[in-house]
Scaffold this motif. Structure first.
Motif, PDB file in Angstrom:
ATOM      1  N   LEU A  88       0.838  -1.206   0.000  1.00  0.00           N
ATOM      2  CA  LEU A  88       0.000   0.000   0.000  1.00  0.00           C
ATOM      3  C   LEU A  88       0.870   1.251   0.000  1.00  0.00           C
ATOM      4  O   LEU A  88       0.600   2.206  -0.748  1.00  0.00           O
ATOM      5  N   GLU A  89       1.904   1.260   0.810  1.00  0.00           N
ATOM      6  CA  GLU A  89       2.776   2.435   0.876  1.00  0.00           C
ATOM      7  C   GLU A  89       3.519   2.655  -0.438  1.00  0.00           C
ATOM      8  O   GLU A  89       3.713   3.807  -0.859  1.00  0.00           O
ATOM      9  N   SER A  90       3.905   1.574  -1.114  1.00  0.00           N
ATOM     10  CA  SER A  90       4.621   1.729  -2.386  1.00  0.00           C
ATOM     11  C   SER A  90       3.728   2.336  -3.453  1.00  0.00           C
ATOM     12  O   SER A  90       4.210   2.971  -4.398  1.00  0.00           O
ATOM     13  N   ILE A  91       2.423   2.159  -3.305  1.00  0.00           N
ATOM     14  CA  ILE A  91       1.468   2.764  -4.241  1.00  0.00           C
ATOM     15  C   ILE A  91       1.235   4.230  -3.894  1.00  0.00           C
ATOM     16  O   ILE A  91       1.291   5.113  -4.756  1.00  0.00           O
ATOM     17  N   LEU A  92       0.953   4.500  -2.614  1.00  0.00           N
ATOM     18  CA  LEU A  92       0.509   5.830  -2.214  1.00  0.00           C
ATOM     19  C   LEU A  92       1.629   6.840  -2.011  1.00  0.00           C
ATOM     20  O   LEU A  92       1.484   8.017  -2.354  1.00  0.00           O
ATOM     21  N   HIS A  93       2.753   6.401  -1.438  1.00  0.00           N
ATOM     22  CA  HIS A  93       3.765   7.375  -1.039  1.00  0.00           C
ATOM     23  C   HIS A  93       4.309   8.228  -2.187  1.00  0.00           C
ATOM     24  O   HIS A  93       4.390   9.461  -2.046  1.00  0.00           O
ATOM     25  N   PRO A  94       4.690   7.644  -3.327  1.00  0.00           N
ATOM     26  CA  PRO A  94       5.186   8.520  -4.408  1.00  0.00           C
ATOM     27  C   PRO A  94       4.149   9.558  -4.848  1.00  0.00           C
ATOM     28  O   PRO A  94       4.507  10.706  -5.166  1.00  0.00           O
ATOM     29  N   TYR A 128      11.265   9.031   6.451  1.00  0.00           N
ATOM     30  CA  TYR A 128      12.179  10.176   6.446  1.00  0.00           C
ATOM     31  C   TYR A 128      13.154  10.150   5.264  1.00  0.00           C
ATOM     32  O   TYR A 128      13.357  11.158   4.589  1.00  0.00           O
ATOM     33  N   ASP A 129      13.745   8.995   5.007  1.00  0.00           N
ATOM     34  CA  ASP A 129      14.750   8.916   3.940  1.00  0.00           C
ATOM     35  C   ASP A 129      14.139   8.940   2.542  1.00  0.00           C
ATOM     36  O   ASP A 129      14.855   9.151   1.558  1.00  0.00           O
ATOM     37  N   GLU A 130      12.817   8.718   2.435  1.00  0.00           N
ATOM     38  CA  GLU A 130      12.157   8.739   1.133  1.00  0.00           C
ATOM     39  C   GLU A 130      11.756  10.142   0.698  1.00  0.00           C
ATOM     40  O   GLU A 130      11.552  10.393  -0.486  1.00  0.00           O
ATOM     41  N   LEU A 131      11.596  11.036   1.657  1.00  0.00           N
ATOM     42  CA  LEU A 131      10.977  12.330   1.377  1.00  0.00           C
ATOM     43  C   LEU A 131      11.846  13.206   0.483  1.00  0.00           C
ATOM     44  O   LEU A 131      13.071  13.229   0.632  1.00  0.00           O
ATOM     45  N   PRO A 132      11.220  13.952  -0.427  1.00  0.00           N
ATOM     46  CA  PRO A 132      11.964  14.880  -1.280  1.00  0.00           C
ATOM     47  C   PRO A 132      12.199  16.221  -0.587  1.00  0.00           C
ATOM     48  O   PRO A 132      12.425  17.229  -1.247  1.00  0.00           O
ATOM     49  N   PHE A 133      12.122  16.251   0.751  1.00  0.00           N
ATOM     50  CA  PHE A 133      12.289  17.478   1.519  1.00  0.00           C
ATOM     51  C   PHE A 133      13.294  17.248   2.641  1.00  0.00           C
ATOM     52  O   PHE A 133      13.442  16.138   3.131  1.00  0.00           O
TER      53      PHE A 133
END
Length: 211
Positions: A88-94, A128-133
């Motif tokens: 679910l996270e791999s779908i929604l997070h991006p 945290y490490d995925e965020l573009p911020f």
């Protein structure tokens, strides 16, 4: 501009803090709302969710069935629940990160760089490490487990077991505190909490203005 990351333990009072920051002049980007919008009828995520979980994960109206998903992913135990959550996270997070970036661009277009932008991210520690911020400050809202369980049972209609399962699905409190430079006590009175939030907002504005 000051970019603030806001997170916290479930039922600790993060939503109340975010609302107060908005009242104090911050522009708040609510990641839960982004996720809700992105999993509504006709949204980009729906067909991907249907392919991954089947029709049972979609309501008759064509939106993500949050009750079903909560029961099978967040309140469930075992490896299958963990795998399902990752899917679910791999779908929604991006999609959420893209929407958050666009929201920030719009805010900067409205206010220039004279603004405090709060990214309200319930699972900030996990992503945290995925965020573009990257953030100038990170604040976490914390409260004792017993109080959080009582709140979930009283306001969300959860059983004690369901509440404890939701707490267990989050990272340990120490990890949130480790990445945060501000800890807001969600067990204090609403007046004390607001006083702390208002003080933080004043401090961040002074930083922004170079004072």
């Amino acid at each position: 501009m000051r970019r603030i990351g806001l997170t916290g333990a479930i039922a600790a009072g993060k939503s109340t803090v975010a609302e107060r920051m908005g009242e104090a002049g911050a522009q708040v980007i609510d990641y839960d709302k982004l996720a809700h919008d992105l999993s509504g009828p006709g949204s980009p995520a729906i067909e991907l969710i249907r392919m991954a979980f089947g029709n049972k994960a979609i309501t008759e109206q064509g939106a993500l069935d949050r009750v079903w998903m909560a029961a099978h992913v967040f309140a469930a135990n075992g490896k299958q629940a963990v795998r399902s959550r990752h899917v679910l996270e791999s779908i929604l997070h991006p999609l959420i990160y893209r929407a958050a970036s666009e929201s920030e661009r719009q805010i900067l277009g409205w206010f220039g760089d004279n603004v405090v932008i709060v990214h309200d991210i319930p699972l900030l520690t996990e992503v945290y490490d995925e965020l573009p911020f990257r953030f100038d400050h990170i604040a976490t809202v914390e409260a004792p487990v017993a109080l959080r369980v009582e709140r979930m049972m009283r306001t969300r209609g959860m059983s004690r077991a369901q509440a404890l399962a939701r707490i267990a699905s989050q990272t340990d409190d120490r990890w949130r505190e480790r990445i945060s430079d501000v800890i807001i006590d969600g067990s204090t009175s609403i007046e004390q909490m607001f006083e702390q939030v208002d003080s933080l907002m004043s401090s961040w504005r002074r930083e922004m203005e170079g004072k």
